[in-house]
Design a protein around this motif. Structure first.
Motif, mmCIF file in Angstrom:
data_model
loop_
_atom_site.group_PDB
_atom_site.id
_atom_site.type_symbol
_atom_site.label_atom_id
_atom_site.label_comp_id
_atom_site.label_asym_id
_atom_site.label_seq_id
_atom_site.Cartn_x
_atom_site.Cartn_y
_atom_site.Cartn_z
ATOM 1 N N ILE A 63 -0.444 -3.346 -1.438
ATOM 2 C CA ILE A 63 -0.451 -2.902 -0.042
ATOM 3 C C ILE A 63 -0.103 -4.063 0.885
ATOM 4 N N ALA A 64 -0.653 -5.246 0.599
ATOM 5 C CA ALA A 64 -0.331 -6.415 1.413
ATOM 6 C C ALA A 64 1.161 -6.737 1.341
ATOM 7 N N LEU A 65 1.750 -6.597 0.158
ATOM 8 C CA LEU A 65 3.183 -6.862 -0.002
ATOM 9 C C LEU A 65 4.010 -5.849 0.781
ATOM 10 N N VAL A 66 3.647 -4.580 0.675
ATOM 11 C CA VAL A 66 4.353 -3.538 1.424
ATOM 12 C C VAL A 66 4.227 -3.783 2.920
ATOM 13 N N ALA A 67 3.036 -4.178 3.361
ATOM 14 C CA ALA A 67 2.811 -4.447 4.780
ATOM 15 C C ALA A 67 3.651 -5.611 5.273
ATOM 16 N N THR A 68 3.734 -6.654 4.462
ATOM 17 C CA THR A 68 4.481 -7.852 4.858
ATOM 18 C C THR A 68 5.978 -7.579 4.932
ATOM 19 N N ARG A 69 6.485 -6.804 3.999
ATOM 20 C CA ARG A 69 7.934 -6.595 3.921
ATOM 21 C C ARG A 69 8.432 -5.413 4.738
ATOM 22 N N GLY A 70 7.616 -4.386 4.887
ATOM 23 C CA GLY A 70 8.113 -3.185 5.544
ATOM 24 C C GLY A 70 7.323 -2.717 6.747
ATOM 25 N N GLY A 71 6.182 -3.349 7.015
ATOM 26 C CA GLY A 71 5.398 -2.966 8.180
ATOM 27 C C GLY A 71 4.618 -1.677 7.977
ATOM 28 N N ALA A 72 4.078 -1.162 9.072
ATOM 29 C CA ALA A 72 3.223 0.022 9.031
ATOM 30 C C ALA A 72 3.966 1.242 8.511
ATOM 31 N N SER A 73 5.221 1.404 8.891
ATOM 32 C CA SER A 73 5.999 2.555 8.462
ATOM 33 C C SER A 73 6.092 2.642 6.944
ATOM 34 N N SER A 74 6.305 1.505 6.310
ATOM 35 C CA SER A 74 6.413 1.487 4.853
ATOM 36 C C SER A 74 5.094 1.848 4.180
ATOM 37 N N ILE A 75 3.982 1.405 4.766
ATOM 38 C CA ILE A 75 2.679 1.742 4.192
ATOM 39 C C ILE A 75 2.464 3.246 4.218
ATOM 40 N N PHE A 76 2.733 3.868 5.353
ATOM 41 C CA PHE A 76 2.546 5.319 5.459
ATOM 42 C C PHE A 76 3.466 6.072 4.489
ATOM 43 N N PHE A 77 4.707 5.613 4.392
ATOM 44 C CA PHE A 77 5.655 6.264 3.477
ATOM 45 C C PHE A 77 5.191 6.131 2.029
ATOM 46 N N PHE A 78 4.716 4.950 1.687
ATOM 47 C CA PHE A 78 4.201 4.686 0.345
ATOM 48 C C PHE A 78 3.024 5.611 0.024
ATOM 49 N N LEU A 79 2.116 5.769 0.986
ATOM 50 C CA LEU A 79 0.962 6.642 0.780
ATOM 51 C C LEU A 79 1.393 8.101 0.619
ATOM 52 N N GLY A 80 2.377 8.520 1.420
ATOM 53 C CA GLY A 80 2.856 9.889 1.321
ATOM 54 C C GLY A 80 3.442 10.199 -0.040
ATOM 55 N N LEU A 81 4.191 9.257 -0.599
ATOM 56 C CA LEU A 81 4.768 9.472 -1.921
ATOM 57 C C LEU A 81 3.692 9.507 -2.997
ATOM 58 N N LEU A 82 2.715 8.632 -2.889
ATOM 59 C CA LEU A 82 1.657 8.584 -3.901
ATOM 60 C C LEU A 82 0.810 9.852 -3.919
ATOM 61 N N ALA A 83 0.681 10.496 -2.769
ATOM 62 C CA ALA A 83 -0.117 11.724 -2.715
ATOM 63 C C ALA A 83 0.493 12.845 -3.533
ATOM 64 N N ILE A 84 1.765 12.725 -3.851
ATOM 65 C CA ILE A 84 2.422 13.757 -4.661
ATOM 66 C C ILE A 84 1.917 13.712 -6.103
ATOM 67 N N GLY A 85 1.544 12.524 -6.575
ATOM 68 C CA GLY A 85 1.123 12.349 -7.963
ATOM 69 C C GLY A 85 0.037 13.311 -8.423
ATOM 70 N N PRO A 86 -1.098 13.373 -7.722
ATOM 71 C CA PRO A 86 -2.161 14.294 -8.172
ATOM 72 C C PRO A 86 -1.735 15.759 -8.181
ATOM 73 N N LEU A 87 -0.753 16.107 -7.352
ATOM 74 C CA LEU A 87 -0.298 17.501 -7.320
ATOM 75 C C LEU A 87 0.294 17.926 -8.659
ATOM 76 N N ILE A 88 0.845 16.978 -9.386
ATOM 77 C CA ILE A 88 1.432 17.288 -10.692
ATOM 78 C C ILE A 88 0.371 17.818 -11.643
#
Length: 381
Positions: A150-175
């Motif tokens: 998360i720290a790496l994502v925050a450093t390289r992509g900012g807040a937008s990247s963190i939210f996008f990353f979380l949105g993609l990960l939420a798909i996993g449990p749906l499987i």
């Protein structure tokens, strides 16, 4: 040596994989919040106090989600699916960084989904030491593996990247939605049973303990930067150490001992973390805090379950009151940190935790489960 044992709980779990993944995702959302504060403040040009609203409203949604789910919903696959879809949508739209009031609303929806997911998992294991361990160990393990990410994502992509990353990960449990292991039971009756006085007091203590802890821990990134000049990535490794030590206690299936002293020791660590003048002290305090927290809090759940004739109804209550503490913790911490500094913050938050730990210790020793079982009148849902 104990960490592989904790991990092994997840290799052959009795709780379904989908629920474990969803619980881990919920932990990740909250782990990411401290890293979002400085990024959101910079992007929108607002102060720390106003920035804390993203955490406050998200946790407010968690309160409504966990408390409301226990009163209105049954733990069915449909509820599990809806909660995760809501998480995906809320986080992916948040990645667009819309107007700040809209972002706050989206974090509120994210919190509702997290509350529903938390209730969904805990309601099925509440009062069962072994199965509670499977749910409890997920969060710390996720923290170990993902805080630096998360720290790496925050450093390289900012807040937008963190939210996008979380949105993609939420798909996993749906499987794994079809293998959640939850059949569609008939809806419960519309009656609920009010907790007896002792259970209400325990719930209050849990909320206040979490209030004190969250007021300090939420600002660990800020405290580390101000007092020790640590970067976000360095604090992330401290978070991982905290989570690593948490795994040693969170997945414990045997006796945990008396919970009160563990809670009190966590309060001492909150003071040390906020007042540390050494990186080693800062890291050690975070490490013991994680271990002590998960040695103590499940023990409080057990005391609560033992003093409840309807422990499943108290499961949602416990999660909700702790979430209420986390709602107001960042507000309290932000006000104290800006007004009086981290030392005062540590003493206020830590002292509250110590006091509540002593109160839980007193309740455990002064009440008998057989004398406090609920026989209260049902209340309308």
């Amino acid at each position: 040596m104990q960490l592989p044992v904790r991990v092994s709980l997840l290799l052959n779990p009795t709780v379904s994989v989908g629920i474990l993944l969803a619980t881990g995702f919920g932990t990740l959302v909250f782990v990411s919040t401290p890293f979002l504060f400085p990024l959101i403040s910079e992007h929108y040009g607002i102060g720390l106090g106003l920035t804390s609203f993203i955490g406050t409203f998200q946790l407010g949604g968690f309160v409504i989600g966990s408390w409301g789910a226990g009163r209105r919903l049954s733990p069915t696959r449909r509820v599990f699916f809806v909660a995760l879809v809501l998480a995906v949508v809320a986080n992916l739209i948040s990645a667009l960084l819309p107007a700040y009031p809209i972002l706050i609303g989206l974090r509120f929806l994210s919190g509702i989904s997290m509350g529903m997911i938390s209730w969904f998992g805990w309601v099925q294991v509440f009062g069962d030491e072994a199965r509670m361990g499977e749910i409890a160990v997920v969060g710390p393990i996720v923290g170990v593996l993902t805080s630096p990410l998360i720290a790496l994502v925050a450093t390289r992509g900012g807040a937008s990247s963190i939210f996008f990353f979380l949105g993609l990960l939420a798909i996993g449990p749906l499987i794994f939605n079809r293998t959640t292991g939850v059949t569609d039971p008939p809806r419960p009756t519309t009656e609920r049973h009010q907790a007896v006085f002792v259970a209400q007091i325990l719930l209050l203590f849990l909320g206040l303990f979490t209030l004190g802890g969250s007021s300090v821990f939420t600002y660990a990134v800020v405290i580390g930067a101000q007092r020790l000049e640590l970067s976000a990535s360095q604090v992330a490794w401290v978070f991982s150490l905290n989570a690593l030590c948490s795994t040693l206690s969170a997945g414990r299936t045997g006796k945990r001992g008396i919970p009160g002293p563990w809670l009190m020791s966590a309060g001492v660590m909150a003071i040390l973390l906020a007042t540390a003048n050494s990186t080693w002290v800062f890291a050690a305090a975070a490490a013991w805090w994680g271990f002590a927290f998960w040695m103590g809090v499940p023990g409080v759940f057990t005391i609560l379950a033992e003093r409840s004739e309807y422990p499943q109804e108290r499961a949602g209550d416990a999660q909700a009151v702790m979430a209420i503490g986390r709602v107001f913790g960042p507000l309290l911490g932000g006000l104290i940190l800006q007004g009086s500094g981290s030392t005062m913050l540590g003493w206020v938050g830590g002292s509250l935790m110590i006091t509540m730990g002593f109160a839980v210790f007193s309740i455990r020793n002064l009440t008998d489960p057989t004398d406090t079982i609920e026989h209260s009148e049902p209340v309308a849902n």
